[in-house]
Design a protein around this motif. Structure first.
Motif, PDB file in Angstrom:
ATOM      1  N   THR A  56       0.843  -1.162   0.127  1.00 21.45           N
ATOM      2  CA  THR A  56       0.028  -0.005   0.111  1.00 21.45           C
ATOM      3  C   THR A  56       0.876   1.238  -0.051  1.00 21.45           C
ATOM      4  O   THR A  56       1.816   1.374   0.816  1.00 21.45           O
ATOM      5  CB  THR A  56      -0.956  -0.074   1.258  1.00 21.45           C
ATOM      6  OG1 THR A  56      -1.698  -0.953   1.282  1.00 21.45           O
ATOM      7  CG2 THR A  56      -1.898   1.374   1.242  1.00 21.45           C
TER       8      THR A  56
ATOM      9  N   THR B 186       1.023   5.685  -0.637  1.00 23.76           N
ATOM     10  CA  THR B 186       0.314   7.131  -0.825  1.00 23.76           C
ATOM     11  C   THR B 186       0.639   7.477  -2.337  1.00 23.76           C
ATOM     12  O   THR B 186       1.806   7.922  -2.498  1.00 23.76           O
ATOM     13  CB  THR B 186       0.759   7.859   0.163  1.00 23.76           C
ATOM     14  OG1 THR B 186       0.559   7.377   1.532  1.00 23.76           O
ATOM     15  CG2 THR B 186       0.201   9.539  -0.037  1.00 23.76           C
TER      16      THR B 186
ATOM     17  N   THR C  55      -7.921   3.558  -8.662  1.00 27.18           N
ATOM     18  CA  THR C  55      -7.166   2.936  -7.600  1.00 27.18           C
ATOM     19  C   THR C  55      -7.723   2.045  -6.585  1.00 27.18           C
ATOM     20  O   THR C  55      -9.043   2.319  -6.688  1.00 27.18           O
ATOM     21  CB  THR C  55      -6.269   4.038  -6.833  1.00 27.18           C
ATOM     22  OG1 THR C  55      -7.336   4.745  -6.124  1.00 27.18           O
ATOM     23  CG2 THR C  55      -5.343   4.790  -7.526  1.00 27.18           C
TER      24      THR C  55
ATOM     25  N   GLN D 100     -11.746   3.009  -7.104  1.00 25.75           N
ATOM     26  CA  GLN D 100     -12.017   4.622  -6.993  1.00 25.75           C
ATOM     27  C   GLN D 100     -11.528   5.241  -8.114  1.00 25.75           C
ATOM     28  O   GLN D 100     -10.475   5.057  -8.342  1.00 25.75           O
ATOM     29  CB  GLN D 100     -11.624   4.920  -5.576  1.00 25.75           C
ATOM     30  CG  GLN D 100     -12.149   4.353  -4.121  1.00 25.75           C
ATOM     31  CD  GLN D 100     -13.746   4.680  -4.175  1.00 25.75           C
ATOM     32  OE1 GLN D 100     -14.124   5.438  -4.469  1.00 25.75           O
ATOM     33  NE2 GLN D 100     -14.280   3.583  -3.626  1.00 25.75           N
TER      34      GLN D 100
ATOM     35  N   ALA E 215      -9.743   7.996 -10.289  1.00 26.62           N
ATOM     36  CA  ALA E 215      -8.673   8.804  -9.681  1.00 26.62           C
ATOM     37  C   ALA E 215      -8.182   9.846 -10.517  1.00 26.62           C
ATOM     38  O   ALA E 215      -7.942  11.206 -10.211  1.00 26.62           O
ATOM     39  CB  ALA E 215      -7.448   7.853  -9.575  1.00 26.62           C
TER      40      ALA E 215
ATOM     41  N   ARG F   1      -3.680   9.739  -2.140  1.00 30.24           N
ATOM     42  CA  ARG F   1      -4.785   8.735  -1.685  1.00 30.24           C
ATOM     43  C   ARG F   1      -3.904   7.263  -1.516  1.00 30.24           C
ATOM     44  O   ARG F   1      -2.706   7.168  -2.022  1.00 30.24           O
ATOM     45  CB  ARG F   1      -5.687   8.279  -2.692  1.00 30.24           C
ATOM     46  CG  ARG F   1      -5.028   7.594  -3.883  1.00 30.24           C
ATOM     47  CD  ARG F   1      -6.094   7.697  -5.261  1.00 30.24           C
ATOM     48  NE  ARG F   1      -6.790   8.919  -5.473  1.00 30.24           N
ATOM     49  CZ  ARG F   1      -8.290   8.648  -5.750  1.00 30.24           C
ATOM     50  NH1 ARG F   1      -8.761   7.588  -5.958  1.00 30.24           N
ATOM     51  NH2 ARG F   1      -8.842   9.948  -6.099  1.00 30.24           N
ATOM     52  N   GLU F   2      -4.344   6.380  -0.496  1.00 29.71           N
ATOM     53  CA  GLU F   2      -3.855   5.352  -0.184  1.00 29.71           C
ATOM     54  C   GLU F   2      -4.118   4.186  -1.178  1.00 29.71           C
ATOM     55  O   GLU F   2      -5.408   4.171  -1.722  1.00 29.71           O
ATOM     56  CB  GLU F   2      -4.128   4.766   1.427  1.00 29.71           C
ATOM     57  CG  GLU F   2      -3.775   5.450   2.269  1.00 29.71           C
ATOM     58  CD  GLU F   2      -2.120   5.723   2.241  1.00 29.71           C
ATOM     59  OE1 GLU F   2      -1.304   4.840   2.212  1.00 29.71           O
ATOM     60  OE2 GLU F   2      -1.517   6.942   2.218  1.00 29.71           O
ATOM     61  N   ALA F   3      -3.424   3.406  -1.899  1.00 27.16           N
ATOM     62  CA  ALA F   3      -3.715   2.452  -2.779  1.00 27.16           C
ATOM     63  C   ALA F   3      -2.597   1.334  -2.882  1.00 27.16           C
ATOM     64  O   ALA F   3      -1.627   1.481  -2.745  1.00 27.16           O
ATOM     65  CB  ALA F   3      -3.819   3.036  -4.454  1.00 27.16           C
TER      66      ALA F   3
END
Length: 648
Positions: free
Chosen positions: A556, A558, A584, A592, A594, A617-619
């Protein structure tokens, strides 16, 4: 376009038939006078103007892309950038000039205004200029500093001015053309003699446009009235060659990879530019409209920290030289200063190695002291030995009826060479259509090469050096008797290798542990190998069936955005994607949105595109979809996918 043609624009500079020549020093293009040995040949076909002859003599020079994009990390700015963003910390025009000279580049073209409309000189025509930047407290003038540094460094200066202006409220209306021409006059009258004035072909599209934030389209030839605009440049700068629309002095070579066609004729038809014709030119066409080859020492035109590890090697620059200068075109090599306003150390090291290699390779003409003879000659003023005298104003020629003669050089013993340079006397036009070069080795003649077009120059690089007793130039096809001003031989010197640098941008995520989850075509692993020479290729996406790839980032992360690098390999009927949809996911199941949009000028600039997300965003997973190619093509190609995080 009005009936005023390019030929009428430059007619005053076309060669006539008699006065003495000073092409080698002032490039005025006058034909060598008649002598006791006979009258000079008459020009054949299109011929260059004095400013075009002077341009041909330059051979290689630098492009300097330094503007607002340097500070926004973009290739094309939208036009809404705050002037306060432009703030180089250590701008050094003399260091930039020194870098160009280290690379053997004989001039500098500066981007005075790019598509975002931000002006690097303190104009009063717009507030979107350096007057409102913090650099030197609003008293700076990058154009003036570069002009002065070029003068100190003893190299000529030139200007790039984008016709497209994504900032100006009146772009697309008559009032903007008046503004644009006033900019031309300011730049042509404030900064000394210019050797070139560069008009970019990118015109019209979406932009800020004074806050309208809309798309505007134009018919560029009608809108700019290019003959009138070009005449305005020449009114103030009579020796500045203009680039690139019909009516200009020089043309685009048709790609931004720096690769000229082989052959690359300097002549073109008198009609609007056609890309396929631009790369190779058209033999015997009516306009002298020679090609300029341009590319960048880095993947992009502007400085990006994530390209610090992707500077071209000196060996690649030598190949670029062979694909441009050696084919009779002029090389325009882009050197992007960093945010300090200096050429980075890695680029400087590469330029020095390349420049030293070219200087050493052509330092010693091994044809000196040879004895020249020919199957025919026009008379003493046009004797075969003229090709050895080092004077580009003199030439060997034959009677008008002899169009396929041979020229032979008896060489001193032990001359080993792998570079052969040929030149025609350009004021008489491009006379040779096809030729061969032979070498006598071990008592036998062997053909070394055959090519079309000599023109300004043709440099033949052999695979290995040869030692010959004699060499021979055979004219195989020509519509007129030859006018050969030079035959010279050299031994190439390889550039000193320069180790690749590591990227200094800590926001760039390494792709080393990434993997491909799914892709619509095989070979997608090429997207992650950090090698722009390899690419993921597939049939072009069809309507309703986009190409897509899903990447596992191994952990994961950022994410602040993604990057896409188009393939720069020369591939027929292949193009990068026009636009993108990015999504992502944390688990590979729930996605989601992006980002979504089009890539700017990706079909021709072929630069890495950096697409920021609306916010970090976290992905763990990144999925990209591509619905169409940027230009009509049979195949889609992408060299690399990457991503970046937020600054630490």
């Amino acid at each position: 376009m009005p009936d005023l043609s390019r030929r009428s624009l430059i007619a005053t500079g076309l060669v006539a038939g008699t006065a003495g020549s000073t092409m080698g020093s002032a490039a005025l293009g006058r034909v060598v006078p008649a002598a006791a040995g006979g009258a000079a040949p008459k020009p054949w076909g299109a011929t260059p103007s004095p400013r075009q002859l002077a341009w041909h003599m330059r051979e290689q020079y630098a492009f300097v892309h330094f503007a607002m994009n340097t500070f926004t990390d973009k290739e094309w700015g939208y036009g809404d950038e705050d002037p306060k963003l432009f703030d180089p910390t250590d701008f050094d025009a003399d260091q930039i000039v020194a870098a160009a000279k280290a690379g053997g580049l004989k001039g500098i073209i500066l981007t005075a205004k790019h598509h975002d409309g931000f002006c690097l000189w303190p104009t009063m025509l717009t507030e979107h200029c350096i007057r409102n930047a913090p650099y030197k407290g609003g008293k700076g003038d990058i154009v003036g500093e570069m002009s002065a540094a070029c003068k100190r460094g003893g190299i000529p200066f030139a200007i790039y001015l984008s016709p497209w202006d994504r900032n100006h409220a009146d772009y697309g209306r008559p009032a903007y053309v008046d503004y644009f021409r006033k900019q031309i006059v300011e730049l042509c009258t404030r900064y000394g003699t210019l050797f070139e004035f560069w008009f970019d072909g990118a015109n019209g599209g979406d932009g800020y446009y004074g806050g309208a934030r809309e798309t505007r389209r134009i018919d560029a030839p009608k809108y700019y009235d290019w003959p009138r605009t070009i005449a305005l440049v020449h009114q103030h700068q009579p020796m500045a060659c203009t680039f690139d629309p019909l009516g200009a002095d020089i043309r685009w070579v048709g790609n931004e990879d720096g690769v000229a066609g082989d052959p690359c004729w300097p002549t073109m038809p008198n009609h609007p530019y056609v890309q396929s014709e631009g790369n190779s030119g058209v033999r015997g066409a009516e306009l002298w409209w020679p090609a300029e080859t341009n590319t960048s020492i880095r993947p992009g035109w502007f400085y990006h920290a994530d390209e610090d590890s992707k500077v071209k090697s000196p060996e690649r620059l030598v190949q670029f030289y062979d694909e441009s200068v050696a084919r009779g075109t002029n090389m325009n090599l882009n050197l992007p200063p960093d945010r300090r306003g200096r050429i980075p150390d890695q680029d400087m090291a590469v330029l020095t190695s390349f420049g030293n290699a070219i200087r050493a390779s052509f330092a010693n003409d091994l044809a000196k002291a040879a004895v020249a003879s020919a199957s025919a000659t026009r008379g003493p003023a046009f004797a075969p030995g003229r090709v050895l005298d080092g004077n580009r104003d003199t030439y060997w020629s034959t009677p008008d009826t002899v169009t396929t003669p041979t020229l032979t050089l008896d060489l001193p013993p032990g001359r080993s060479f792998d570079l052969i340079r040929l030149r025609e006397y350009l004021p008489l036009g491009v006379r040779v259509t096809r030729f061969a070069v032979d070498a006598e080795m071990g008592g036998r003649w062997q053909e070394l090469a055959t090519h079309e077009c000599i023109g300004a120059q043709r440099i033949i690089r052999l695979g290995t050096p040869v030692t010959a007793r004699r060499i021979r130039l055979r004219i195989l096809d020509a519509p007129a008797c030859p006018a050969i001003s030079e035959v010279s031989l050299f031994r190439s010197v390889a550039p000193v290798p320069v180790a690749p640098a590591r990227s200094g941008d800590r926001t760039i995520l390494s792709t080393r542990a990434w993997s491909i989850v799914t892709a619509t075509a095989p070979g997608a692993q090429a997207l992650l190998d950090d090698d722009t020479a390899t690419a993921w290729t597939m049939p072009a996406p069809a309507a309703g069936s986009p190409a897509s790839v899903t990447l596992d980032l191994a952990a994961t992360r950022t994410l602040a955005g993604f990057s896409l690098t188009p393939s720069r390999a020369v591939m027929a009927k292949t193009a990068p994607p026009r636009g993108y949809v990015a999504e992502t996911s944390l688990d590979g199941v729930r996605w989601q949105p992006a980002a979504e949009g089009e890539f700017a000028n990706i079909a021709y600039a072929l630069a890495t595109q950096r697409i920021p997300f609306a916010g970090p965003r976290e992905a763990r997973y990144l999925r990209l979809r591509f619905a169409a190619t940027a230009i009509p093509a049979e195949r889609l190609a992408i060299a690399g996918i990457g991503a970046f995080t937020t600054p630490r």
